[in-house]
Design a protein around this motif. Structure first.
Motif, PDB file in Angstrom:
ATOM      1  N   PRO A  20       2.465  16.386  64.302  1.00 52.81           N
ATOM      2  CA  PRO A  20       2.984  15.022  64.424  1.00 52.81           C
ATOM      3  C   PRO A  20       2.151  14.022  63.617  1.00 52.81           C
ATOM      4  O   PRO A  20       0.937  14.184  63.455  1.00 52.81           O
ATOM      5  CB  PRO A  20       2.871  14.730  65.919  1.00 52.81           C
ATOM      6  N   ALA A  21       2.826  13.007  63.104  1.00 51.44           N
ATOM      7  CA  ALA A  21       2.148  11.956  62.348  1.00 51.44           C
ATOM      8  C   ALA A  21       1.185  11.206  63.252  1.00 51.44           C
ATOM      9  O   ALA A  21       1.383  11.126  64.468  1.00 51.44           O
ATOM     10  CB  ALA A  21       3.178  10.996  61.765  1.00 51.44           C
ATOM     11  N   GLU A  22       0.148  10.648  62.651  1.00 51.54           N
ATOM     12  CA  GLU A  22      -0.896   9.953  63.406  1.00 51.54           C
ATOM     13  C   GLU A  22      -1.007   8.505  62.916  1.00 51.54           C
ATOM     14  O   GLU A  22      -1.139   8.261  61.720  1.00 51.54           O
ATOM     15  CB  GLU A  22      -2.224  10.682  63.171  1.00 51.54           C
ATOM     16  N   LEU A  23      -0.936   7.576  63.850  1.00 52.29           N
ATOM     17  CA  LEU A  23      -1.156   6.170  63.510  1.00 52.29           C
ATOM     18  C   LEU A  23      -2.651   5.896  63.516  1.00 52.29           C
ATOM     19  O   LEU A  23      -3.352   6.329  64.437  1.00 52.29           O
ATOM     20  CB  LEU A  23      -0.463   5.249  64.514  1.00 52.29           C
ATOM     21  N   ARG A  24      -3.133   5.200  62.492  1.00 49.78           N
ATOM     22  CA  ARG A  24      -4.553   4.847  62.403  1.00 49.78           C
ATOM     23  C   ARG A  24      -4.676   3.378  62.025  1.00 49.78           C
ATOM     24  O   ARG A  24      -3.779   2.807  61.423  1.00 49.78           O
ATOM     25  CB  ARG A  24      -5.272   5.667  61.337  1.00 49.78           C
ATOM     26  N   VAL A  25      -5.818   2.810  62.358  1.00 49.59           N
ATOM     27  CA  VAL A  25      -6.131   1.447  61.944  1.00 49.59           C
ATOM     28  C   VAL A  25      -7.428   1.511  61.146  1.00 49.59           C
ATOM     29  O   VAL A  25      -8.434   2.033  61.634  1.00 49.59           O
ATOM     30  CB  VAL A  25      -6.286   0.497  63.155  1.00 49.59           C
ATOM     31  N   LEU A  26      -7.389   1.023  59.923  1.00 46.75           N
ATOM     32  CA  LEU A  26      -8.570   1.017  59.071  1.00 46.75           C
ATOM     33  C   LEU A  26      -9.573  -0.024  59.556  1.00 46.75           C
ATOM     34  O   LEU A  26      -9.203  -0.944  60.295  1.00 46.75           O
ATOM     35  CB  LEU A  26      -8.165   0.717  57.625  1.00 46.75           C
ATOM     36  N   PRO A  27     -10.844   0.090  59.149  1.00 45.49           N
ATOM     37  CA  PRO A  27     -11.836  -0.923  59.519  1.00 45.49           C
ATOM     38  C   PRO A  27     -11.406  -2.344  59.132  1.00 45.49           C
ATOM     39  O   PRO A  27     -11.780  -3.313  59.777  1.00 45.49           O
ATOM     40  CB  PRO A  27     -13.083  -0.499  58.751  1.00 45.49           C
ATOM     41  N   SER A  28     -10.560  -2.454  58.105  1.00 45.96           N
ATOM     42  CA  SER A  28     -10.054  -3.767  57.680  1.00 45.96           C
ATOM     43  C   SER A  28      -9.026  -4.327  58.657  1.00 45.96           C
ATOM     44  O   SER A  28      -8.645  -5.486  58.569  1.00 45.96           O
ATOM     45  CB  SER A  28      -9.414  -3.655  56.298  1.00 45.96           C
ATOM     46  N   GLY A  29      -8.535  -3.461  59.578  1.00 46.75           N
ATOM     47  CA  GLY A  29      -7.500  -3.872  60.520  1.00 46.75           C
ATOM     48  C   GLY A  29      -6.100  -3.482  60.077  1.00 46.75           C
ATOM     49  O   GLY A  29      -5.136  -3.671  60.818  1.00 46.75           O
ATOM     50  N   ASP A  30      -5.966  -2.930  58.872  1.00 47.37           N
ATOM     51  CA  ASP A  30      -4.655  -2.529  58.357  1.00 47.37           C
ATOM     52  C   ASP A  30      -4.188  -1.250  59.036  1.00 47.37           C
ATOM     53  O   ASP A  30      -4.903  -0.248  59.047  1.00 47.37           O
ATOM     54  CB  ASP A  30      -4.712  -2.295  56.847  1.00 47.37           C
ATOM     55  N   PRO A  31      -2.973  -1.249  59.599  1.00 51.71           N
ATOM     56  CA  PRO A  31      -2.441  -0.020  60.205  1.00 51.71           C
ATOM     57  C   PRO A  31      -1.797   0.868  59.146  1.00 51.71           C
ATOM     58  O   PRO A  31      -1.236   0.383  58.154  1.00 51.71           O
ATOM     59  CB  PRO A  31      -1.396  -0.544  61.191  1.00 51.71           C
ATOM     60  N   LEU A  32      -1.881   2.179  59.346  1.00 52.35           N
ATOM     61  CA  LEU A  32      -1.211   3.116  58.467  1.00 52.35           C
ATOM     62  C   LEU A  32      -0.842   4.354  59.262  1.00 52.35           C
ATOM     63  O   LEU A  32      -1.335   4.560  60.375  1.00 52.35           O
ATOM     64  CB  LEU A  32      -2.079   3.503  57.264  1.00 52.35           C
TER      65      LEU A  32
END
Length: 119
Positions: A20-32
């Protein structure tokens, strides 16, 4: 001829979703969203893997929503651009290649060869 006309970075992949795909948030706050496609090689050779696992990402809100609904082993097709990403580690610089997707769709559900419904 200018380089803008010669250079091209277009990737089209069709493969099975490995997990399954995984949602992440970068240290910058940008979600991907991050997911991996298992793609069979056209002409596998003996003692060489018959598949490649390719990391795909997207910052696009619509593609993030679609990707988290996909199930492992679904047949997925994506379009995007190959990019190289760098980050700092305790031992130096880490690097990887990934496909930054601008489009994606489920072609068939896991375990079936049947086409997926499209909205």
């Amino acid at each position: 001829m200018s380089l803008a006309v010669v250079d091209r970075d277009d990737v089209v992949l069709r493969g099975r979703l490995s997990a399954p795909a995984e949602l992440r948030v970068l240290p910058s706050g940008d979600p991907l969203v991050v997911f991996r496609l298992v793609v069979e090689r056209d002409d596998p050779r003996p003692q060489v893997p018959a598949t490649d696992t390719i990391t795909c990402i997207s910052f696009l809100p619509a593609l993030r929503r679609y990707a988290v609904a996909w199930a492992a082993a679904d047949l997925i097709e994506v379009e995007g651009a190959l990019q190289r990403r760098f980050w700092r580690t305790v031992s130096g610089t880490g690097t990887t290649y990934e496909v930054d997707c601008r489009r994606g769709r489920k072609v068939a559900r896991a375990g079936t060869g049947s086409p997926a419904r499209t909205a």
